[in-house]
Motif scaffolding. Structure first.
Motif, PDB file in Angstrom:
ATOM      1  N   MET A   1       0.824  -1.187   0.000  1.00  0.00           N
ATOM      2  CA  MET A   1       0.000   0.000   0.000  1.00  0.00           C
ATOM      3  C   MET A   1       0.874   1.260   0.000  1.00  0.00           C
ATOM      4  O   MET A   1       0.494   2.264  -0.587  1.00  0.00           O
ATOM      5  CB  MET A   1      -0.931  -0.031   1.205  1.00  0.00           C
ATOM      6  N   ASP A  15      -7.584   5.936   1.907  1.00  0.00           N
ATOM      7  CA  ASP A  15      -7.365   4.482   1.838  1.00  0.00           C
ATOM      8  C   ASP A  15      -8.528   3.750   1.178  1.00  0.00           C
ATOM      9  O   ASP A  15      -8.316   2.822   0.392  1.00  0.00           O
ATOM     10  CB  ASP A  15      -7.131   3.902   3.238  1.00  0.00           C
ATOM     11  N   MET A  19      -8.179   1.464  -2.164  1.00  0.00           N
ATOM     12  CA  MET A  19      -8.545   0.043  -2.159  1.00  0.00           C
ATOM     13  C   MET A  19      -9.572  -0.250  -3.252  1.00  0.00           C
ATOM     14  O   MET A  19      -9.531  -1.299  -3.884  1.00  0.00           O
ATOM     15  CB  MET A  19      -9.093  -0.369  -0.795  1.00  0.00           C
ATOM     16  N   MET A  23      -8.189  -3.267  -5.600  1.00  0.00           N
ATOM     17  CA  MET A  23      -8.710  -4.618  -5.406  1.00  0.00           C
ATOM     18  C   MET A  23      -9.203  -5.302  -6.679  1.00  0.00           C
ATOM     19  O   MET A  23      -8.916  -6.495  -6.871  1.00  0.00           O
ATOM     20  CB  MET A  23      -9.797  -4.624  -4.326  1.00  0.00           C
TER      21      MET A  23
END
Length: 104
Positions: A1, A15, A19, A23
């Motif tokens: 990350m 964040d 994500m 993802m």
């Protein structure tokens, strides 16, 4: 990350937003590795995509009946100058843009 957060194009993203972007790609690559083997995770190709296209320009123009073919790299454009077609581009997954310009 940390590597993703260090990318200047993603600066300021929280964040959750990061994500959301990461993802689907991670899932796609995991599925691809499970079906085709771990070699698909290599970030470098055994050949240069740009060189292959440049070496075959005459063939592409002749077989597609084109007057001109331009090969451009998404790496050359930065920030706001980067076309939307560059989204999701990575080694082995290039973008192809076809434009017909009006005759002068």
């Amino acid at each position: 990350m940390a590597a993703v957060k260090a990318n200047p194009e993603l600066a300021g993203e929280n964040d959750k937003a990061l994500m959301k972007k990461i993802m689907p790609f991670a899932k796609f690559m995991m599925d691809k590795a499970l079906t085709a083997g771990p070699a698909v995770l290599d970030v470098k190709l055994a050949f240069g995509e740009r060189e292959v296209l440049e070496d075959n320009l005459e063939y592409m123009m002749r077989s597609l009946n084109l007057d001109e073919v331009k090969v451009r790299s998404c790496d050359e454009a930065a920030g706001d100058d980067k076309p939307p077609e560059c989204e999701g581009v990575y080694p082995g997954n290039p973008a192809l843009v076809v434009r017909q310009e009006p005759a002068a």
